[in-house]
Design an enzyme around this catalytic site. Structure first.
Site, PDB file in Angstrom:
ATOM      1  N   ASP A   4      -9.583   0.215  -2.332  1.00 65.60           N
ATOM      2  CA  ASP A   4      -8.169   0.561  -2.529  1.00 65.60           C
ATOM      3  C   ASP A   4      -7.997   1.069  -3.963  1.00 65.60           C
ATOM      4  O   ASP A   4      -8.398   0.411  -4.915  1.00 65.60           O
ATOM      5  CB  ASP A   4      -7.297  -0.674  -2.279  1.00 65.60           C
ATOM      6  CG  ASP A   4      -5.807  -0.353  -2.266  1.00 65.60           C
ATOM      7  OD1 ASP A   4      -5.113  -0.815  -1.357  1.00 65.60           O
ATOM      8  OD2 ASP A   4      -5.327   0.338  -3.189  1.00 65.60           O
ATOM      9  N   ASP A 104      -4.514   5.685   0.094  1.00 68.19           N
ATOM     10  CA  ASP A 104      -5.432   5.329  -0.992  1.00 68.19           C
ATOM     11  C   ASP A 104      -6.367   4.175  -0.624  1.00 68.19           C
ATOM     12  O   ASP A 104      -6.880   3.503  -1.499  1.00 68.19           O
ATOM     13  CB  ASP A 104      -4.641   4.982  -2.262  1.00 68.19           C
ATOM     14  CG  ASP A 104      -4.023   3.588  -2.210  1.00 68.19           C
ATOM     15  OD1 ASP A 104      -3.708   3.118  -1.102  1.00 68.19           O
ATOM     16  OD2 ASP A 104      -3.866   2.982  -3.277  1.00 68.19           O
ATOM     17  N   GLU A 105      -6.559   3.938   0.668  1.00 68.11           N
ATOM     18  CA  GLU A 105      -7.483   2.861   1.024  1.00 68.11           C
ATOM     19  C   GLU A 105      -8.290   3.170   2.270  1.00 68.11           C
ATOM     20  O   GLU A 105      -7.843   3.897   3.151  1.00 68.11           O
ATOM     21  CB  GLU A 105      -6.737   1.526   1.194  1.00 68.11           C
ATOM     22  CG  GLU A 105      -5.727   1.510   2.302  1.00 68.11           C
ATOM     23  CD  GLU A 105      -5.022   0.159   2.411  1.00 68.11           C
ATOM     24  OE1 GLU A 105      -5.706  -0.861   2.594  1.00 68.11           O
ATOM     25  OE2 GLU A 105      -3.780   0.158   2.317  1.00 68.11           O
TER      26      GLU A 105
END
Ligand code: TTP
Ligand code: MG
Length: 361
Positions: A4, A104-105
């Site tokens: 992340d 974003d992960e």
């Protein structure tokens, strides 16, 4: 493994303007009703230390930071999407199977790559963190665990710029002291309901009578809470349905209507899009040209082929034709150009279609 990125939108902004690094940075979605109406998307850690949180009203964040040299910026999704694509491109090759779980992960199944060795997994994580820093310029936090649930909670516990390994025999002692709201699906309301039952930690939840949990939260949720708090999770890492388009956009050095000048830029964008297609083994059927004009209006034109293609020349030619068309429909200068391929198909699927076609003859 769960990767992340740290304070993602704000870190993207720091990436393109390093001056921001020394200041509290707050990214917000401005609703436009008044100058400060809207909500905070995220903030860098300097701003978080001063009490700024995602979801907070912008006026409240401004009040908290009044008198401080803080920077407030509006979200720029197109830019964050581009950075996100680069991040996922970097991560994907490290995994046996890969699952993007948000902008974003991502989860990486590294069971085979690490040969089931947690130390080896740690080395892979360190390599990913170094690569991310060197080639993209961003920091991330990585959690490694026996399953997705533990990896995710582990990563969250070590932000920012963290790396943590939770081995099979460490899982229950790791989870035990954590507050229940670290679990996916436990928001403020559920947390308060649990508090009323004197359940504060994951340990409390794991040892609580399951039938009582099911009575309070329903069968499905009740048993999920019990299993999750005990660190049990059998979910596999699987590639979600891939985004059905790839796009790139760039600002021209100067506003122009000169086709040669414009194509010089779009050809570069075509190469970037085409590289993505090759890497993902995809073909496109639709090509779009996007122009953001000098007056900030947006024009777009698109063309759908009768059969999918994957050649860079085809892409370049279509983009040229679309921009010719677009320019002939306006006399305003162009400020930014973008291209987009959509209606994507996997190469293998096409192969399979052909095979099944012959099988049916
Ligand atoms: P997160 O990964 O939850 O947050 P983050 O990356 O900003 O911070 P952290 O270091 O804790 O990981 O979300 C990713 C992005 O999603 C975030 O940068 C902005 C956006 N987002 C919102 O727009 N609104 C929200 O309420 C949240 C939580 C995130
Ligand atoms: Mg994040």
């Amino acid at each position: 493994m769960l990767v992340d990125l740290d304070y993602f939108f704000a870190q993207c902004e720091e990436l393109r303007n390093s001056v921001l690094k020394d200041k509290p940075v707050v990214i917000g979605v401005y609703s436009g009703r008044t100058e400060d109406s809207g909500a905070v998307s995220t903030a860098n850690y300097q701003a978080r230390r001063l009490g700024i949180r995602s979801g907070m009203p912008i006026f409240q964040a401004k009040k908290k930071l009044s008198g401080i040299d803080a920077v407030f910026l509006p979200v720029d999704h197109a830019y964050y999407d581009q950075v996100s694509e680069k991040v996922m491109e970097l991560l994907r090759p490290h995994a046996d199977s890969f699952e993007q779980a948000g902008i974003d992960e991502a989860y990486l199944d590294i069971t085979e790559t690490s040969m089931r060795d947690f130390d080896k997994a740690g080395e892979i994580a360190r390599k990913i963190k170094d690569e991310m820093k060197e080639t993209i310029g961003l920091t991330c936090s990585i959690g490694i665990g026996p399953n997705k649930l533990i990896a995710k909670i582990a990563a969250d516990s070590k932000k920012p710029d963290g790396l943590i390994i939770v081995r099979v025999d460490e899982a229950s002692s790791f989870l035990k002291p954590l507050p229940v709201d670290r679990l996916l699906g436990v928001g403020a309301k559920t947390r308060d309901q649990m508090l009323a039952l004197d359940i504060k930690t994951m340990g409390d939840l794991a040892t609580y009578d399951v039938s009582k949990l099911m009575e309070t939260f329903g069968k499905t949720l009740g048993s999920y809470f019990h299993r999750a708090a005990s660190g049990i999770d059998g979910e596999s890492v699987h590639e979600r349905h891939e985004a059905d388009s790839i796009s790139r956009i760039a600002t021209l050095k100067e506003n122009t209507r000169d086709l040669v000048y414009i194509l010089d830029k779009t050809n570069q964008l075509c190469i970037q899009v085409w590289e993505q297609l090759v890497q993902r083994k995809m073909r496109f059927k639709t090509v779009g040209a996007i122009a953001i004009m000098a007056d900030m209006s947006v024009l777009s034109r698109s063309k759908t082929l009768s059969e999918s293609a994957n050649g860079l020349n085809v892409l370049n030619d279509l983009v040229k034709m679309l921009f010719e068309k677009l320019l002939s429909d306006t006399n305003i200068k162009i400020r930014r150009v973008g291209i987009r391929v959509s209606n994507l198909e996997k190469e293998q699927e096409i192969q399979r279609q052909i095979t099944s076609f012959f099988n049916h003859q």
